[in-house]
Enzyme design. Structure first.
Site, short mmCIF file in Angstrom:
data_model
loop_
_atom_site.label_atom_id
_atom_site.label_comp_id
_atom_site.label_asym_id
_atom_site.label_seq_id
_atom_site.Cartn_x
_atom_site.Cartn_y
_atom_site.Cartn_z
N ASP A 188 -8.35 2.33 -25.05
CA ASP A 188 -8.77 2.09 -23.67
C ASP A 188 -8.75 3.38 -22.86
OD1 ASP A 188 -9.18 -0.60 -24.00
OD2 ASP A 188 -7.20 -1.19 -23.25
N GLU A 228 0.68 -9.03 8.10
CA GLU A 228 0.93 -7.60 8.31
C GLU A 228 2.00 -7.07 7.37
OE1 GLU A 228 -0.79 -5.46 10.35
OE2 GLU A 228 -2.10 -7.22 10.47
N PRO A 267 0.81 -1.22 0.00
CA PRO A 267 0.00 0.00 0.00
C PRO A 267 0.84 1.27 0.00
CG PRO A 267 -0.77 -1.53 1.68
CD PRO A 267 0.52 -2.07 1.17
N ARG A 269 -1.74 -6.70 -21.87
CA ARG A 269 -2.50 -6.07 -22.96
C ARG A 269 -1.63 -5.20 -23.85
NH1 ARG A 269 -7.85 -5.63 -22.76
NH2 ARG A 269 -7.78 -3.54 -23.67
#
Length: 233
Positions: A169, A116, A89, A154
């Site tokens: 896209d 964690e 994160p 892609r």
């Protein structure tokens, strides 16, 4: 392009690797994916890879030894060492622009955490590129790793049936959200396909699509627009 996935749960990728474009890309040898289990480098009889954090606190941390050994093994066996990525994160947010950067690599090694997270010395010692899937928390790095694979493949030549698909896209070359698209039937429950798309006038269709992309982006993601685009009609 090769992806090496380092994880405590390699089986989570079983069905994923059997689906759609990715399966076909693997069969056509455009993409190679290898999975590695951190536990294979554990030394105790319980195959332990985690321990309680120093200083206390909830949960368990993945320790250094097995991760370092696993990464070093992968770096020895890959034909061409590429970029080491830690899913966390705290990392750089995954965007289409970042996916385009990653697609230029020949090999990506993806570190998937659990519990964690990782002992900080893994980040310090291995110096991975840190990537976040977004401002939210998942149970582990496996789903974010799939997102990286999904966005990157892609952009590999030959993976998409039509190479222009990725060009239009959302977030791609224009940086705008994609325009609305329609298919048959022409009328569904009173909702009609816009006349311009039935006209056969490709110049007018291209103009309409650009206008719709601008409109949709202005309404939903104004932060993506330049000042001139924001003020255009």
């Amino acid at each position: 392009m090769r992806f090496d996935i380092l994880t405590l749960f390699p089986e989570l990728f079983d069905s994923y690797l059997e689906q759609g474009l990715l399966k076909r890309a693997i069969q056509n040898q455009l993409v190679e994916i290898q999975r590695w289990n951190f536990r294979d480098w554990a030394t105790d009889r319980h195959a332990s890879v985690d321990d309680r954090p120093y200083g206390g606190g909830p949960g368990m941390l993945i320790g250094c030894d097995t991760v370092f050994q696993c990464v070093e093994h992968v770096q020895e066996v890959v034909p061409e060492p590429g970029k080491l990525i830690m899913l966390t994160p705290q990392g750089r947010t995954l965007t289409q622009g970042l996916a385009q950067e990653l697609s230029k690599e020949r090999q990506l090694t993806l570190l998937c955490g659990r519990y964690e997270g990782f002992d900080e010395r893994i980040r310090i010692g291995l110096e991975p590129m840190e990537i976040s899937a977004g401002d939210f928390i998942t149970n582990g790095g496996e789903v974010p790793a799939m997102l990286i694979i999904e966005t990157v493949i892609r952009l590999i030549p030959g993976v998409l049936g039509d190479e222009s698909s990725a060009k239009y896209d959302s977030f791609s070359e224009s940086g705008l959200l994609e325009y609305p698209q329609y298919t048959r039937p022409q009328n569904f429950r009173g909702m009609e396909v816009p006349e311009v798309l039935l006209s056969g006038n490709h110049q007018e269709i291209a103009r309409w699509r650009h206008e719709q992309s601008l409109l949709r982006t202005r309404e939903r993601r104004g932060d993506l627009l330049t000042e001139s685009e924001s003020n255009s009609t």
